[in-house]
Design an enzyme around this catalytic site. Structure first.
Site, PDB file in Angstrom:
ATOM      1  N   GLN A 143       8.770  -1.437 -43.144  1.00  0.00           N
ATOM      2  CA  GLN A 143       8.732  -1.762 -41.719  1.00  0.00           C
ATOM      3  C   GLN A 143       7.605  -2.768 -41.545  1.00  0.00           C
ATOM      4  OE1 GLN A 143       6.569   0.455 -38.789  1.00  0.00           O
ATOM      5  NE2 GLN A 143       8.483   1.034 -37.790  1.00  0.00           N
ATOM      6  N   LYS A 179       5.310  -5.019 -39.280  1.00  0.00           N
ATOM      7  CA  LYS A 179       4.832  -5.088 -37.887  1.00  0.00           C
ATOM      8  C   LYS A 179       4.609  -6.542 -37.473  1.00  0.00           C
ATOM      9  CE  LYS A 179       4.013  -0.619 -36.958  1.00  0.00           C
ATOM     10  NZ  LYS A 179       5.035   0.113 -36.197  1.00  0.00           N
ATOM     11  N   ASP A 227       9.199  -4.524 -36.660  1.00  0.00           N
ATOM     12  CA  ASP A 227       8.823  -3.704 -35.508  1.00  0.00           C
ATOM     13  C   ASP A 227       7.782  -4.431 -34.657  1.00  0.00           C
ATOM     14  OD1 ASP A 227       8.270  -1.735 -33.697  1.00  0.00           O
ATOM     15  OD2 ASP A 227       7.671  -0.220 -35.162  1.00  0.00           O
ATOM     16  N   GLU A 236      13.123  -3.586 -34.447  1.00  0.00           N
ATOM     17  CA  GLU A 236      12.718  -2.324 -33.816  1.00  0.00           C
ATOM     18  C   GLU A 236      11.861  -2.582 -32.580  1.00  0.00           C
ATOM     19  OE1 GLU A 236      11.552   0.722 -36.596  1.00  0.00           O
ATOM     20  OE2 GLU A 236      10.080   1.575 -35.209  1.00  0.00           O
ATOM     21  N   ASP A 254      12.496   2.588 -30.379  1.00  0.00           N
ATOM     22  CA  ASP A 254      11.510   3.581 -30.825  1.00  0.00           C
ATOM     23  C   ASP A 254      10.814   4.116 -29.563  1.00  0.00           C
ATOM     24  OD1 ASP A 254       9.408   5.043 -31.799  1.00  0.00           O
ATOM     25  OD2 ASP A 254       8.700   3.572 -33.230  1.00  0.00           O
ATOM     26  N   LYS A 308      10.414   9.835 -33.051  1.00  0.00           N
ATOM     27  CA  LYS A 308       9.161  10.560 -33.206  1.00  0.00           C
ATOM     28  C   LYS A 308       9.364  12.012 -32.758  1.00  0.00           C
ATOM     29  CE  LYS A 308       6.928   6.710 -34.213  1.00  0.00           C
ATOM     30  NZ  LYS A 308       8.124   6.032 -34.738  1.00  0.00           N
ATOM     31  N   ALA A 312       4.108   9.769 -34.840  1.00  0.00           N
ATOM     32  CA  ALA A 312       3.243   8.606 -34.650  1.00  0.00           C
ATOM     33  C   ALA A 312       2.065   8.639 -35.627  1.00  0.00           C
ATOM     34  CB  ALA A 312       2.756   8.551 -33.212  1.00  0.00           C
ATOM     35  N   TRP A 329       8.691   8.618 -42.044  1.00  0.00           N
ATOM     36  CA  TRP A 329       7.364   8.010 -42.132  1.00  0.00           C
ATOM     37  C   TRP A 329       6.325   9.089 -41.884  1.00  0.00           C
ATOM     38  CZ3 TRP A 329       2.874   7.467 -39.316  1.00  0.00           C
ATOM     39  CH2 TRP A 329       1.949   6.533 -39.823  1.00  0.00           C
TER      40      TRP A 329
HETATM   41  C1  0XW Z   1       5.263   3.228 -38.218  1.00  0.00           C
HETATM   42  N1  0XW Z   1       4.988   4.221 -37.204  1.00  0.00           N
HETATM   43  C2  0XW Z   1       5.811   5.384 -37.433  1.00  0.00           C
HETATM   44  C3  0XW Z   1       3.526   4.573 -37.331  1.00  0.00           C
HETATM   45  C4  0XW Z   1       2.828   4.235 -36.039  1.00  0.00           C
HETATM   46  O1  0XW Z   1       2.749   5.368 -35.249  1.00  0.00           O
HETATM   47  C5  0XW Z   1       3.752   3.240 -35.402  1.00  0.00           C
HETATM   48  C6  0XW Z   1       5.101   3.755 -35.776  1.00  0.00           C
HETATM   49  C7  0XW Z   1       6.250   2.890 -35.331  1.00  0.00           C
HETATM   50  O2  0XW Z   1       7.311   2.819 -35.951  1.00  0.00           O
HETATM   51  O3  0XW Z   1       6.135   2.268 -34.279  1.00  0.00           O
HETATM   52 MG    MG Z   2       8.313   1.691 -34.285  1.00  0.00          MG
END
Ligand code: 0XW
Ligand code: MG
Length: 365
Positions: free
Chosen positions: A162, A164, A193, A218, A241, A265, A294, A320
């Site tokens: 993933q 960012k 994401d 995402e 998300d 989550k 999270a 995760w």
């Molecule tokens: C990768 N994550 C699961 C960890 C952080 O809390 C952010 C989150 C996401 O996917 O946004």
């Molecule tokens: Mg996310």
């Protein structure tokens, strides 16, 4: 068996490497809340909730403890046989605050599993596997450095990355996605994401400038409406998300076709019991999803992994857990560990993890 006591503990989880940077916020030291629910026969179940800072979503560490303090007295003395009754009791004590109720839901399932002699995955419908894939989540970083990390993590066995983006120049985001793709190609599945950080216009640009790269996008924008506005205009699948904020939001997204999948989550949705509903809703429309939280330590990690084991593997986007960013384990005897990008599903009754007493300071409530 009746609940005799509910204790609340606070655990600090400093970020290994200093900081975890997302589009919306940079976090350095997370504040986790553990709950221990004990029944009259001395059996204890554990739950955890740990917002990744106060900005990522409308959840707050102090809010979690305040909400649990409001709810818990209404559970003491109650019989643990019926999860439905206990959930109703929680709702009678406090409206909303799913992420706090989640810790109690998880602890009650841990208790039920121990009492029945089965792992929590069995209570959630039954495991389909004894080892689940995880995914590696980068921070918002420089394109070359992010690509280097991506290669390392694929070598370490992660089947999914993933990446960012967001909160900076579009050029940097586009370069990062291209560099990662050039470096890893089809050796890992890629999610990009933006953690709500893009305008719809920026999301459209990124989509177009990365047209041939097979990633899922995402939570590109802040609201579900903005994300919905991208439908039919972007070529990449779009996952929700942060907007999947409760069962109703998930139902809305699934039934209206806004989402091609979800980053889920456990605590945001109210715990494992609600996640079973979400899992089954996603199954009806063949929607892929993850099982994450999270942040947090071994207790919430175990909860994610038990649920993950019950998800149809072809639609599963990984569990995760925060282990890569945390030093040590609250349960050093049976820690939840990522090995070769995968996590073994605990086989012991309940969650299969127990915080070591010496690693906990006295209860805060
Ligand atoms: C990768 N994550 C699961 C960890 C952080 O809390 C952010 C989150 C996401 O996917 O946004
Ligand atoms: Mg996310």
């Amino acid at each position: 068996m009746r609940i005799e006591s509910i204790k609340v503990y606070q655990v600090h989880l400093p970020v290994k490497g200093g900081a975890y940077r997302m589009a919306s916020d940079t976090v350095q030291d997370l504040d986790s809340t553990l709950v221990e629910v004990t029944t009259e026969d001395g059996l204890s179940g554990w739950g955890e909730t740990c917002p990744v800072g106060p900005v990522y979503q409308p959840q707050h560490a102090l809010g979690a403890r305040a909400a649990i303090a409001e709810i818990a007295p209404g559970l003491v003395g109650e019989d643990t046989t019926s999860m439905r009754r206990l959930a109703k009791r929680m709702d009678e004590r406090l409206n909303g605050h799913n992420y706090a109720k989640a810790a109690l839901d998880i602890a009650l399932l841990d208790l039920a599993g121990q009492r029945l002699g089965v792992p929590v995955s069995t209570l959630l419908g039954g495991a389909l596997t004894d080892r689940v894939p995880s995914y590696y989540s980068t921070i918002v970083g420089a394109p070359d450095e992010t690509a280097r990390i991506a290669v390392d993590k694929v070598k370490a066995g992660y089947p999914r990355l993933q990446i960012k983006i967001g909160g900076r120049d579009l050029e940097q985001d586009v370069a990062t996605v291209h560099k990662v793709w050039e470096a890893v190609g089809f050796t890992a599945r890629i999610a990009v994401d933006a953690n709500r950080g893009l305008t719809a216009a920026a999301a459209l640009h990124i989509d177009r400038l990365c047209q041939t790269i097979p990633f899922v996008f995402e939570q590109p924008c802040n609201t579900m409406e903005e994300v919905a506005s991208l439908k039919g205009r972007v070529t990449h699948p779009v996952y929700l998300d942060e907007s999947a904020e409760d069962l109703n939001a998930v139902l809305r997204a699934v039934s209206s076709g806004i989402a091609d999948g979800f980053g889920l989550k456990v605590t945001r949705l109210g715990g494992l019991t609600n996640m079973v509903t979400v899992r089954d809703l996603c199954a009806i429309r063949s929607l892929p999803h993850s099982c994450d939280d999270a942040w947090g330590g071994d207790v919430i990690a175990a909860a994610c992994v038990h649920l993950a084991a019950t998800v149809e593997p072809r639609r599963f986007e990984g569990a995760w857990i925060a282990q890569e960013y945390i030093e040590g384990h609250i349960d050093p005897v049976n820690p939840v560990i990522i090995e070769n990008g995968h996590i073994r599903v605990p086989q012991m009754p309940g969650l299969g993890v127990k915080p070591e007493r010496s690693r906990l300071k006295g209860p805060v409530a």
